[in-house]
Write an enzyme that holds these catalytic residues in place. Structure first.
Site, PDB file in Angstrom:
ATOM      1  N   PRO A  94       0.829  -1.217   0.000  1.00 50.44           N
ATOM      2  CA  PRO A  94       0.000   0.000   0.000  1.00 50.44           C
ATOM      3  C   PRO A  94       0.865   1.269   0.000  1.00 50.44           C
ATOM      4  O   PRO A  94       0.380   2.340  -0.346  1.00 50.44           O
ATOM      5  CB  PRO A  94      -0.799  -0.091   1.305  1.00 50.44           C
ATOM      6  CG  PRO A  94      -0.686  -1.503   1.765  1.00 50.44           C
ATOM      7  CD  PRO A  94       0.578  -2.045   1.186  1.00 50.44           C
ATOM      8  N   GLU A 122       1.193  -6.823   8.502  1.00 50.30           N
ATOM      9  CA  GLU A 122       1.380  -5.379   8.579  1.00 50.30           C
ATOM     10  C   GLU A 122       2.482  -4.899   7.656  1.00 50.30           C
ATOM     11  O   GLU A 122       2.676  -3.708   7.471  1.00 50.30           O
ATOM     12  CB  GLU A 122       1.655  -4.949  10.021  1.00 50.30           C
ATOM     13  CG  GLU A 122       0.423  -5.048  10.896  1.00 50.30           C
ATOM     14  CD  GLU A 122      -0.815  -4.404  10.268  1.00 50.30           C
ATOM     15  OE1 GLU A 122      -0.767  -3.196   9.996  1.00 50.30           O
ATOM     16  OE2 GLU A 122      -1.809  -5.112  10.055  1.00 50.30           O
ATOM     17  N   ARG A 160      -0.562  -8.505 -21.271  1.00 50.67           N
ATOM     18  CA  ARG A 160      -1.275  -8.122 -22.495  1.00 50.67           C
ATOM     19  C   ARG A 160      -0.556  -7.027 -23.281  1.00 50.67           C
ATOM     20  O   ARG A 160      -0.896  -6.763 -24.430  1.00 50.67           O
ATOM     21  CB  ARG A 160      -2.715  -7.750 -22.179  1.00 50.67           C
ATOM     22  CG  ARG A 160      -2.860  -6.643 -21.165  1.00 50.67           C
ATOM     23  CD  ARG A 160      -4.274  -6.588 -20.637  1.00 50.67           C
ATOM     24  NE  ARG A 160      -5.251  -6.547 -21.706  1.00 50.67           N
ATOM     25  CZ  ARG A 160      -5.380  -5.524 -22.542  1.00 50.67           C
ATOM     26  NH1 ARG A 160      -4.622  -4.469 -22.415  1.00 50.67           N
ATOM     27  NH2 ARG A 160      -6.280  -5.553 -23.497  1.00 50.67           N
ATOM     28  N   ASP A 175      -7.060   0.296 -26.562  1.00 52.44           N
ATOM     29  CA  ASP A 175      -7.563   0.196 -25.206  1.00 52.44           C
ATOM     30  C   ASP A 175      -8.014   1.530 -24.656  1.00 52.44           C
ATOM     31  O   ASP A 175      -7.469   2.568 -24.972  1.00 52.44           O
ATOM     32  CB  ASP A 175      -6.471  -0.349 -24.264  1.00 52.44           C
ATOM     33  CG  ASP A 175      -6.297  -1.833 -24.422  1.00 52.44           C
ATOM     34  OD1 ASP A 175      -7.051  -2.432 -25.205  1.00 52.44           O
ATOM     35  OD2 ASP A 175      -5.405  -2.381 -23.770  1.00 52.44           O
TER      36      ASP A 175
HETATM   37  C1  9D3 Z   1      -5.172  -2.123   7.664  1.00 51.57           C
HETATM   38  C2  9D3 Z   1      -3.724  -2.315   7.938  1.00 51.57           C
HETATM   39  N1  9D3 Z   1      -2.997  -1.161   7.438  1.00 51.57           N
HETATM   40  C3  9D3 Z   1      -2.755  -0.164   8.459  1.00 51.57           C
HETATM   41  C4  9D3 Z   1      -2.104  -0.580   9.692  1.00 51.57           C
HETATM   42  C5  9D3 Z   1      -1.768  -1.524   6.766  1.00 51.57           C
HETATM   43  C6  9D3 Z   1      -1.909  -2.528   5.707  1.00 51.57           C
HETATM   44  C7  9D3 Z   1      -0.975  -3.526   5.583  1.00 51.57           C
HETATM   45  C8  9D3 Z   1      -1.078  -4.487   4.593  1.00 51.57           C
HETATM   46  C9  9D3 Z   1      -2.954  -2.503   4.772  1.00 51.57           C
HETATM   47  C10 9D3 Z   1      -3.061  -3.466   3.790  1.00 51.57           C
HETATM   48  C11 9D3 Z   1      -2.136  -4.472   3.721  1.00 51.57           C
HETATM   49  C12 9D3 Z   1      -2.224  -5.494   2.671  1.00 51.57           C
HETATM   50  N2  9D3 Z   1      -2.224  -4.890   1.331  1.00 51.57           N
HETATM   51  C13 9D3 Z   1      -1.244  -5.071   0.473  1.00 51.57           C
HETATM   52  O1  9D3 Z   1      -0.305  -5.771   0.787  1.00 51.57           O
HETATM   53  C14 9D3 Z   1      -1.279  -4.398  -0.810  1.00 51.57           C
HETATM   54  C15 9D3 Z   1      -2.196  -3.444  -1.363  1.00 51.57           C
HETATM   55  C16 9D3 Z   1      -3.385  -2.841  -0.846  1.00 51.57           C
HETATM   56  O2  9D3 Z   1      -3.850  -3.091   0.280  1.00 51.57           O
HETATM   57  N3  9D3 Z   1      -4.037  -1.935  -1.646  1.00 51.57           N
HETATM   58  C17 9D3 Z   1      -3.609  -1.617  -2.895  1.00 51.57           C
HETATM   59  N4  9D3 Z   1      -2.508  -2.139  -3.411  1.00 51.57           N
HETATM   60  C18 9D3 Z   1      -1.827  -3.056  -2.639  1.00 51.57           C
HETATM   61  S1  9D3 Z   1      -0.425  -3.805  -3.117  1.00 51.57           S
HETATM   62  C19 9D3 Z   1      -0.283  -4.659  -1.720  1.00 51.57           C
END
Ligand code: 9D3
Length: 235
Positions: A94, A122, A160, A175
């Site tokens: 994220p 996390e 793709r 696209d």
């Molecule tokens: C809710 C927990 N968050 C705050 C403490 C941190 C958090 C850690 C790990 C939130 C989501 C995740 C898991 N998500 C991913 O690993 C992830 C992701 C995403 O959640 N949204 C958009 N792209 C991606 S790429 C990897």
């Protein structure tokens, strides 16, 4: 392109990479995809891939060792400078740069070896980022349970775009997004479906007028739901 996926849920990927364009591209050897279970690279009696965060807090963190071991096995080194040419090690997180068509295009054009690390819990021990990772990528501003669905999205967007991955009947140049607008509406048979009719213009055979109509509809739709796409900086 060779794509290596590192995950603690390898089963998650087994079928998604075996359909449609990805399946065809694999069979044509346009892309090679391998999925690795991070647990296979973990050491110690319990072969754990995660542990509690130093400094305290909720949740678990991926240990560096299994990820370093896997990258070392796959790329032959854990030193970014010694990676084979045209190699990227991507952490799906994220905290990453948000995936856009332009980034997909860049990776499709420039990368020969792609290693995808799917985060969970996390997060991942920061030393993985410091030493191994060349790119951190997110697929958008919403919370997933892990990097796996993001890796699938990235692979699909990339494959793709690889030369000859699409049949001759379609073209990535057509696209949505490549012209910066959303797509225009499509209709097919029957002309009258339960009293719902097809716009006359599409039946007219006047291709110049049809083109104009489609462009207008695409613009209206984009203005309505994706104003951001009309600002050039966001393309
Ligand atoms: C809710 C927990 N968050 C705050 C403490 C941190 C958090 C850690 C790990 C939130 C989501 C995740 C898991 N998500 C991913 O690993 C992830 C992701 C995403 O959640 N949204 C958009 N792209 C991606 S790429 C990897």
């Amino acid at each position: 392109m060779k794509i290596e996926v590192l995950t603690i849920f390898p089963e998650f990927f087994r079928e998604v990479f075996d359909f449609g364009i990805i399946r065809r591209a694999r069979r044509a050897e346009i892309v090679g995809i391998n999925v690795y279970d991070l647990r296979d690279f973990a050491t110690g009696k319990h072969r754990t891939t995660d542990d509690r965060p130093f400094g305290g807090g909720d949740g678990m963190v991926f240990k560096p060792e299994p990820i370093f071991n896997a990258v070392e096995k796959i790329l032959g080194t854990t030193e970014r400078e010694k990676y084979p040419p045209r190699t990227r090690v991507v952490l799906l997180t994220p905290q990453g740069k948000v995936l856009k068509q332009a980034l997909a295009k860049e990776l499709a054009d420039e990368v020969e070896n792609l290693v995808l690390i799917c985060g969970r819990y996390e997060g991942v021990d920061e030393r993985v980022n410091e030493v191994l990772v060349t790119d951190e990528i997110s697929i958008g501003d919403y919370v997933l349970s892990g990097g796996e669905p993001a890796a699938i999205v990235l692979v699909d967007a990339l494959v793709r775009l690889l030369p000859n991955a699409l049949g001759s009947e379609t073209s990535a140049a057509n696209d949505s997004f490549s012209n910066g607008l959303l797509d225009f509406p499509h209709y097919t048979q029957p002309r009258d479906f339960r009293g719902l009719t097809v716009p006359e213009i599409l039946l007219s055979g006047n291709h110049a007028e049809i083109e104009k109509w489609r462009r207008q509809k695409a613009l209206e739709k984009t203005q309505k739901v994706r104003q951001d796409l009309l600002n050039k900086e966001n393309g």
